[in-house]
Design an enzyme around this catalytic site. Sequence first.
Site, PDB file in Angstrom:
ATOM      1  N   ASP A 188       7.001  -3.465  -2.605  1.00  0.00           N
ATOM      2  CA  ASP A 188       7.446  -4.132  -1.380  1.00  0.00           C
ATOM      3  C   ASP A 188       6.325  -4.023  -0.344  1.00  0.00           C
ATOM      4  O   ASP A 188       6.186  -2.980   0.290  1.00  0.00           O
ATOM      5  CB  ASP A 188       8.726  -3.459  -0.894  1.00  0.00           C
ATOM      6  N   GLU A 222       6.444  -6.940   9.024  1.00  0.00           N
ATOM      7  CA  GLU A 222       7.759  -7.242   8.450  1.00  0.00           C
ATOM      8  C   GLU A 222       8.662  -6.025   8.450  1.00  0.00           C
ATOM      9  O   GLU A 222       9.877  -6.144   8.673  1.00  0.00           O
ATOM     10  CB  GLU A 222       7.587  -7.773   7.020  1.00  0.00           C
TER      11      GLU A 222
END
Length: 346
Positions: A188, A222
């Site tokens: 991720d 993010e």
Amino acid sequence: MKFTYDPQDILRYFETLVNVPSPVGYYVQMNPVISRLAEELGLTVWHDNKSTAYITVEGVDNSRTVLVGAHLDTIGMVVRSIDGNGMIRVRQLGGINYNSVEGETVTIHTRDGRSYTGLLTCQSHSVHVFDDARTLERNENTMMVILDEPVSSKADVKALGIRHGDMISVDPRCQITPNGYLKSRFIDDKAAVACCLTALKYMKEQGLKPRYRTLFAFAYAEEIGLGGTYVPAEVSEYVAVDIGLIGPGYDGNERSVTICAKDASTPYDYELTNHLIALAENNKIDHAVDIFYRYGTDANAALKAGNNLRAAAFGMAVYCSHGMERTHIHGLTATTDLLLAYLLQE
């Protein structure tokens, strides 16, 4: 349609990216790397004022612009304070699970470009010394960094150039097994960036253009919900390539791509999500559709910021998100296949 690229390209790109530190807001080491990788494909990177890296690819039809986003930032920490004995206290960047990172090697990046490694540990660090070594909650008030330097005071640490607010990255410990499992921190979302680069490489080698003018956006915030808040005005559609999750009630698995129908706060665009599902079905791509709790993407951030666009999200499913994550090469190829199907509108 069968997309004939080398799956090892994804892994090579991932290994390159994951070994470059880029905790939230720290882009100074990664931006030159992403520029070099783009240049190898004959592409140019440009940046907005938030240092988001963009690659523009002209389409068969340039009357419309779509955006594919995959974030380069990872969870990390910053120096919060320095104890009198030289131990360093931290604040998190993004949703760190301290139980997962305890005992990991970390690197402190100073403002003047120096770096120092250390050990992230709990203040009750030894079962032989502390009665609560097993039971003390691991959080920002109990975790600390022990520098790999001969320091015993705050003055010793400051003499190294370490100050409050210095960035701290975590060792990714990337491993790839012979049978295709990828175990690493920061799948991720660096695995998604690797899928994007592989798709770009495939299109270059095959002499293909995407159906529409396409911006690839690689953001650095993010993990704190800010990565996709700015979107160039011409973009009408934002597709985030980000991890899927594995757990009770989910259909996703490591060997397929997960299409996210809803995250923690909003459903993704109904027709665009249907379109992705149809692309997966028509191209015989192994896929699942799931909704996620405690989860968001840059596409979600773009919607919350008021941008006038449609949004969707998909990506490889992982075990142990925000920890030592695991997925499989089949999940990476399924993600790349769906990305290519979307770009080429096959």
